[in-house]
Every structure is written in C-alpha cells, then in structure tokens.
Scaffold this motif. Structure first.
Motif, PDB file in Angstrom:
ATOM      1  N   LEU A  93       0.857  -1.182   0.000  1.00  0.00           N
ATOM      2  CA  LEU A  93       0.000   0.000   0.000  1.00  0.00           C
ATOM      3  C   LEU A  93       0.899   1.239   0.000  1.00  0.00           C
ATOM      4  O   LEU A  93       1.948   1.240   0.644  1.00  0.00           O
ATOM      5  N   ARG A  96      -0.002   6.605   3.538  1.00  0.00           N
ATOM      6  CA  ARG A  96      -0.934   7.736   3.501  1.00  0.00           C
ATOM      7  C   ARG A  96      -0.614   8.740   4.604  1.00  0.00           C
ATOM      8  O   ARG A  96      -0.107   8.374   5.654  1.00  0.00           O
ATOM      9  N   ASN A 203      -1.678  -0.932  10.919  1.00  0.00           N
ATOM     10  CA  ASN A 203      -2.634  -0.427   9.934  1.00  0.00           C
ATOM     11  C   ASN A 203      -3.093  -1.640   9.130  1.00  0.00           C
ATOM     12  O   ASN A 203      -2.599  -1.906   8.048  1.00  0.00           O
ATOM     13  N   PRO A 204      -4.059  -2.396   9.705  1.00  0.00           N
ATOM     14  CA  PRO A 204      -4.466  -3.633   9.022  1.00  0.00           C
ATOM     15  C   PRO A 204      -5.413  -3.316   7.871  1.00  0.00           C
ATOM     16  O   PRO A 204      -5.876  -2.183   7.752  1.00  0.00           O
ATOM     17  N   PRO A 205      -5.716  -4.303   7.030  1.00  0.00           N
ATOM     18  CA  PRO A 205      -6.721  -4.050   5.973  1.00  0.00           C
ATOM     19  C   PRO A 205      -8.070  -3.794   6.642  1.00  0.00           C
ATOM     20  O   PRO A 205      -8.451  -4.539   7.541  1.00  0.00           O
ATOM     21  N   TYR A 206      -8.789  -2.749   6.222  1.00  0.00           N
ATOM     22  CA  TYR A 206     -10.059  -2.471   6.906  1.00  0.00           C
ATOM     23  C   TYR A 206     -11.196  -2.008   5.997  1.00  0.00           C
ATOM     24  O   TYR A 206     -12.213  -1.524   6.451  1.00  0.00           O
ATOM     25  N   ILE A 207     -11.019  -2.138   4.697  1.00  0.00           N
ATOM     26  CA  ILE A 207     -12.105  -1.730   3.799  1.00  0.00           C
ATOM     27  C   ILE A 207     -13.096  -2.895   3.633  1.00  0.00           C
ATOM     28  O   ILE A 207     -12.671  -4.044   3.503  1.00  0.00           O
ATOM     29  N   VAL A 219      -6.572   3.023  -6.595  1.00  0.00           N
ATOM     30  CA  VAL A 219      -6.560   2.107  -5.454  1.00  0.00           C
ATOM     31  C   VAL A 219      -7.058   0.724  -5.884  1.00  0.00           C
ATOM     32  O   VAL A 219      -6.360  -0.278  -5.744  1.00  0.00           O
ATOM     33  N   ALA A 227      -4.004  -5.858   1.146  1.00  0.00           N
ATOM     34  CA  ALA A 227      -3.706  -4.835   2.164  1.00  0.00           C
ATOM     35  C   ALA A 227      -4.919  -3.964   2.473  1.00  0.00           C
ATOM     36  O   ALA A 227      -4.870  -3.137   3.378  1.00  0.00           O
ATOM     37  N   LEU A 228      -5.995  -4.150   1.715  1.00  0.00           N
ATOM     38  CA  LEU A 228      -7.179  -3.294   1.861  1.00  0.00           C
ATOM     39  C   LEU A 228      -8.381  -4.035   2.414  1.00  0.00           C
ATOM     40  O   LEU A 228      -9.173  -3.484   3.179  1.00  0.00           O
ATOM     41  N   GLU A 258      -4.843   1.923  13.075  1.00  0.00           N
ATOM     42  CA  GLU A 258      -5.593   2.792  12.183  1.00  0.00           C
ATOM     43  C   GLU A 258      -6.955   2.144  11.935  1.00  0.00           C
ATOM     44  O   GLU A 258      -7.060   0.914  11.879  1.00  0.00           O
TER      45      GLU A 258
HETATM   46  N1  GLN Z   1      -6.676   4.203   4.067  1.00  0.00           N
HETATM   47  C1  GLN Z   1      -6.610   3.267   3.015  1.00  0.00           C
HETATM   48  C2  GLN Z   1      -7.572   3.662   1.906  1.00  0.00           C
HETATM   49  O1  GLN Z   1      -8.524   4.354   2.156  1.00  0.00           O
HETATM   50  C3  GLN Z   1      -6.954   1.868   3.492  1.00  0.00           C
HETATM   51  C4  GLN Z   1      -5.935   1.334   4.413  1.00  0.00           C
HETATM   52  C5  GLN Z   1      -6.260  -0.003   4.960  1.00  0.00           C
HETATM   53  O2  GLN Z   1      -7.157  -0.771   4.562  1.00  0.00           O
HETATM   54  N2  GLN Z   1      -5.504  -0.318   5.925  1.00  0.00           N
HETATM   55  O3  GLN Z   1      -7.377   3.336   0.762  1.00  0.00           O
END
Ligand code: GLN
Length: 305
Positions: A93, A96, A203-207, A219, A227-228, A258
């Motif tokens: 990633l 950011r 900052n794990p994947p969080y979407i 993206v 990673a997302l 995060e």
């Molecule tokens: N902030 C990232 C984004 O909006 C996502 C990062 C994440 O999943 N750790 O693309």
C-alpha cells in the motif's frame, strides 16, 4: 519536432487532465523530474530548454501510464512519509498522510508519555514495538528512525511486501529492525510461549469487501487488495487482533490501530468485549474524521482502571 520543456510538460498536463487526473499539473512535473532525475529547482533551471524527440517519447510513455490510472508513486517508485523516503511497488500500500498522524501519536507516547497533550496511562517505558501487517514498513521504519531507543519488529504475511520493508529499513539507515513473515500473531506463538511487546501498532486491511470496487481506480486496480480487504464488514482483522493481542502485550502494553472513518464505535466495542483493555480512545485525523484507536492492556488488579 523539438519542443521546449515547458511546452512538453503542458501537453503532459493536458493529457492527464483529459484522463481525469486530479493533480495533473503536479503529476506532469513530477514525472518529468523522475525521468530526468531533477528536483523542482533543477526543473525550473531547464524550463526553457529545447528537448530532443526521444526525450518526449520517453516522457509520454510515463504520462500514458499515469493517465491510465497507475498511481504516481508506483511509477516513480517512492513515497515520502514522516520526512523519510520509502520505496513502494504494487506489493505494498502507498503510505498515507492519515497514517502519519498515527505515527506522530505513537512517537508522542514514546517520547513524552502523553497522547495529544494528555498524560498517557499506557506503558511509560515502551521499547519493544511490533508493527503488525507492516506492508512497506512505513510505520515500523519511521518509529525506529525517529525513536532510536525502540526495538522494532515488523511482521507481514506477504513475502514481497516484507522484502520491500527490509529494503526501506536499509535505505533509511535503520539497523536492528527484525522482519518476520507470517499471518498476524502466528509467528509470535512459539513452543516456549507467546512473544510479548510493549506496544503493538498496526494499519491492518479495513475496507469492506463490497466497497473495494467503488474506490478510485488508482486504489482498486493497482494497490494490493490483500492490504485493503477487511472482509464483509471490514472488521475481520480487528476481531482477530482484539482477541489475540492481549496475549502479546505486557501489562499496560499499548495497542494502536488505524481504523476507517466509520469504524470507531465498532472497533471500540470489539476491544471492550474482551474486557482486557482499558483507556480505549478513538482519535481523529487531520480531516477531523475518526482514524485511530488506542487501548491499554489492563495492569495488575490493584491498578485496573
Ligand atoms: N486508508 C486506506 C484507503 O482508504 C486503506 C488502508 C487499509 O485498509 N488499511 O485506501
């Protein structure tokens, strides 16, 4: 047909604008600087130069890559983060600015024992730090560089990403970081017991999986889905981290992660439900959106809060 540099860049800018690139002017200049190994001062000094055709051809190959949605940073191969330069490629990633806010919070805790100006309850002498799901190593390498007393471990499931993180430690002159490949805490569950840290930052994947196809093309088409993608509700990694982190933190150890702008309440509940954490705080980013969560592993009975 030979063109002055400033006209070449103007054509590049217009091509990017037509392709819907938001920062067309900046990207057109950055790509030229990258190609010709110039900084912005150097670019100004050559602004009136008349260029050879082959220079233009090479430049427009870069412009076309950017126009097709490839992130600028994957073309140039770098992204600045916390004043350092990190190598990036499609296995990681792109770091950011929101994540810089988290690193600044972590550094304040480590250096001052405060968080956003308030006295902080978590481990006052934190030294052993884990950057879990480290990706490019932006977090772990920055902490190691900017707080040299830290003993940093970076862990990551993707071997390619971990290689990039190691390279980033090297180019930023950070010796002594440990790099470990594996799925979340699995590399820290040895036969002789569980490895513990003072501070786990991630900052794990969080979407949410269904949201990924709706993200910007830079993206969704170029950054690593791994990673997302945080699963159906985006919380898969927080669930696992909430359950497993207590075993990998010393008493009063700190967990800092995060989170997505809409995940503060949900992640707070996940941490609360374990009954292992205290002082759970959701913090905002520069855009005033929820972005970071911190929690402290409960201390001895007498000092539980
Ligand atoms: N902030 C990232 C984004 O909006 C996502 C990062 C994440 O999943 N750790 O693309």
């Amino acid at each position: 047909m030979s063109l002055p540099l400033k006209e070449l860049i103007k054509i590049g800018e217009n091509q990017l604008k037509e392709a819907g690139i938001a920062d067309a002017a900046r990207d057109a200049k950055t790509l030229y600087c990258f190609m010709d190994k110039l900084d912005s001062v150097g670019l100004m000094m050559h602004w009136q130069d008349v260029l050879q055709d082959k220079v233009g051809e090479e430049y427009f190959r870069l412009i076309e890559r950017r126009a097709s949605g490839e992130p600028l940073q994957y073309i140039t191969g770098t992204q600045d983060f916390m004043g350092l330069t990190f190598n990036v490629n499609p296995s990681v990633l792109i770091p950011r600015q929101d994540t810089e806010t988290m690193v600044e919070d972590a550094l304040e805790i480590l250096r001052e024992g405060t968080l956003r100006g308030e006295k902080y309850y978590g481990a006052s002498n934190a030294r052993e730090i884990l950057d879990l799901c480290c990706g490019s190593g932006a977090i772990g390498v920055s902490v190691a560089k900017l707080f040299p007393k830290a003993k940093v471990t970076c862990s990551e499931l993707s071997g390619e990403a971990l290689k990039t993180a190691e390279e980033n430690a090297r180019v930023n002159g950070c010796k002594g970081i440990k790099f470990i490949q594996g799925d979340l805490f699995s590399p820290f569950c040895g036969r002789l017991g569980k490895k513990k840290f003072d501070f786990i930052i991630s900052n794990p994947p969080y979407i949410e999986s269904d949201v990924i196809p709706t993200l910007q093309r830079e993206v969704k088409d170029h950054e690593p889905v791994m990673a997302l993608d945080g699963g159906k509700d985006g919380l898969d990694f927080y669930r696992r981290i909430a359950a497993e982190a207590p075993e990998h933190l010393h008493k009063k150890g700190i967990l800092m992660m995060e989170i997505g702008y809409n995940q503060g309440e949900a992640v707070k509940s996940l941490l609360d439900e374990t009954q292992k954490f205290t002082d759970i705080q959701v913090l905002k980013d520069l855009a005033d959106k929820d972005r970071i969560i911190t929690a402290v592993l409960k201390g001895k009975k007498a000092e539980n809060r």
